[in-house]
Design a protein around this motif. Structure first.
Motif, PDB file in Angstrom:
ATOM      1  N   GLU A 174      37.068 -15.699  -3.606  1.00 36.55           N
ATOM      2  CA  GLU A 174      36.707 -15.741  -5.024  1.00 36.55           C
ATOM      3  C   GLU A 174      37.948 -15.911  -5.902  1.00 36.55           C
ATOM      4  OE1 GLU A 174      35.768 -13.357  -2.888  1.00 36.55           O
ATOM      5  OE2 GLU A 174      33.630 -13.759  -2.681  1.00 36.55           O
ATOM      6  N   ASP A 175      39.028 -15.216  -5.558  1.00 39.92           N
ATOM      7  CA  ASP A 175      40.271 -15.320  -6.327  1.00 39.92           C
ATOM      8  C   ASP A 175      40.937 -16.680  -6.140  1.00 39.92           C
ATOM      9  OD1 ASP A 175      39.892 -12.791  -7.340  1.00 39.92           O
ATOM     10  OD2 ASP A 175      41.266 -11.827  -5.931  1.00 39.92           O
ATOM     11  N   GLU A 222      36.612 -23.705   2.534  1.00 38.39           N
ATOM     12  CA  GLU A 222      35.514 -23.217   1.699  1.00 38.39           C
ATOM     13  C   GLU A 222      35.831 -23.393   0.223  1.00 38.39           C
ATOM     14  OE1 GLU A 222      33.400 -19.518   2.702  1.00 38.39           O
ATOM     15  OE2 GLU A 222      34.709 -19.469   4.463  1.00 38.39           O
ATOM     16  N   ALA A 223      37.080 -23.159  -0.148  1.00 37.51           N
ATOM     17  CA  ALA A 223      37.489 -23.335  -1.541  1.00 37.51           C
ATOM     18  C   ALA A 223      37.385 -24.805  -1.938  1.00 37.51           C
ATOM     19  CB  ALA A 223      38.911 -22.819  -1.744  1.00 37.51           C
ATOM     20  N   ILE A 224      37.810 -25.703  -1.067  1.00 39.10           N
ATOM     21  CA  ILE A 224      37.672 -27.139  -1.337  1.00 39.10           C
ATOM     22  C   ILE A 224      36.204 -27.491  -1.528  1.00 39.10           C
ATOM     23  CG2 ILE A 224      37.902 -29.466  -0.359  1.00 39.10           C
ATOM     24  CD1 ILE A 224      40.463 -28.439   1.033  1.00 39.10           C
ATOM     25  N   THR A 272      46.339 -19.002   0.125  1.00 36.74           N
ATOM     26  CA  THR A 272      44.961 -18.749   0.548  1.00 36.74           C
ATOM     27  C   THR A 272      44.859 -17.666   1.619  1.00 36.74           C
ATOM     28  OG1 THR A 272      45.037 -20.572   2.139  1.00 36.74           O
ATOM     29  CG2 THR A 272      44.186 -21.063  -0.066  1.00 36.74           C
ATOM     30  N   SER A 273      45.935 -17.368   2.300  1.00 39.62           N
ATOM     31  CA  SER A 273      45.867 -16.345   3.336  1.00 39.62           C
ATOM     32  C   SER A 273      45.913 -14.929   2.750  1.00 39.62           C
ATOM     33  CB  SER A 273      46.998 -16.532   4.352  1.00 39.62           C
ATOM     34  OG  SER A 273      48.240 -16.377   3.717  1.00 39.62           O
ATOM     35  N   ASP A 325      45.285 -21.313   5.541  1.00 38.29           N
ATOM     36  CA  ASP A 325      44.241 -20.573   6.239  1.00 38.29           C
ATOM     37  C   ASP A 325      43.002 -21.452   6.178  1.00 38.29           C
ATOM     38  OD1 ASP A 325      42.338 -18.853   7.183  1.00 38.29           O
ATOM     39  OD2 ASP A 325      42.437 -17.476   5.499  1.00 38.29           O
ATOM     40  N   SER A 326      42.664 -22.095   7.276  1.00 34.38           N
ATOM     41  CA  SER A 326      41.703 -23.187   7.250  1.00 34.38           C
ATOM     42  C   SER A 326      40.309 -22.820   6.764  1.00 34.38           C
ATOM     43  CB  SER A 326      41.634 -23.868   8.606  1.00 34.38           C
ATOM     44  OG  SER A 326      41.177 -22.962   9.576  1.00 34.38           O
ATOM     45  N   SER A 327      39.762 -21.678   7.138  1.00 37.45           N
ATOM     46  CA  SER A 327      38.380 -21.395   6.744  1.00 37.45           C
ATOM     47  C   SER A 327      38.257 -21.135   5.247  1.00 37.45           C
ATOM     48  CB  SER A 327      37.793 -20.240   7.546  1.00 37.45           C
ATOM     49  OG  SER A 327      38.459 -19.035   7.237  1.00 37.45           O
TER      50      SER A 327
END
Length: 70
Positions: free
Chosen positions: A58-59, A28-30, A52-53, A22-24
Motif C-alpha cells: 500500500e505504501d 503487484e504495484a506495477i 519495495t523490499s 522484490d518481484s512480487s
C-alpha cells in the motif's frame, strides 16, 4: 520479426531493473498502477527509487502515485 536496437536495449534494461526489485510486491504495484490507468512505462518510472523490499504494498503504491501526480 525485427526488433530495433533501441527497443531491444530498453527491454534488457527493464528486465535487469525488475530483477533487482522484490518481484512480487514490485509486480503487484506495477499491475495496480496500470489498472489505475497509468502506462507500464509510467509505473516503472514511478517505482524506480522506491525501496519495495522495505515497504508494504500500500505504501509503495501511495509513494508511486505521489510521484505520478507531480
Amino acid at each position: 520479426l525485427s526488433v530495433s536496437k533501441s527497443s531491444a536495449s530498453e527491454v534488457e534494461n527493464t528486465d535487469i531493473f525488475v530483477a533487482k526489485k522484490d518481484s512480487s510486491k514490485y509486480n503487484e504495484a506495477i499491475d495496480a498502477l496500470v489498472v489505475l490507468g497509468y502506462s507500464r512505462s509510467e509505473a516503472l518510472t514511478a517505482l524506480k527509487d522506491i525501496d519495495t523490499s522495505a515497504l508494504p504494498l500500500e505504501d509503495i503504491i501511495r509513494q508511486a502515485l505521489k510521484k505520478l501526480i507531480r
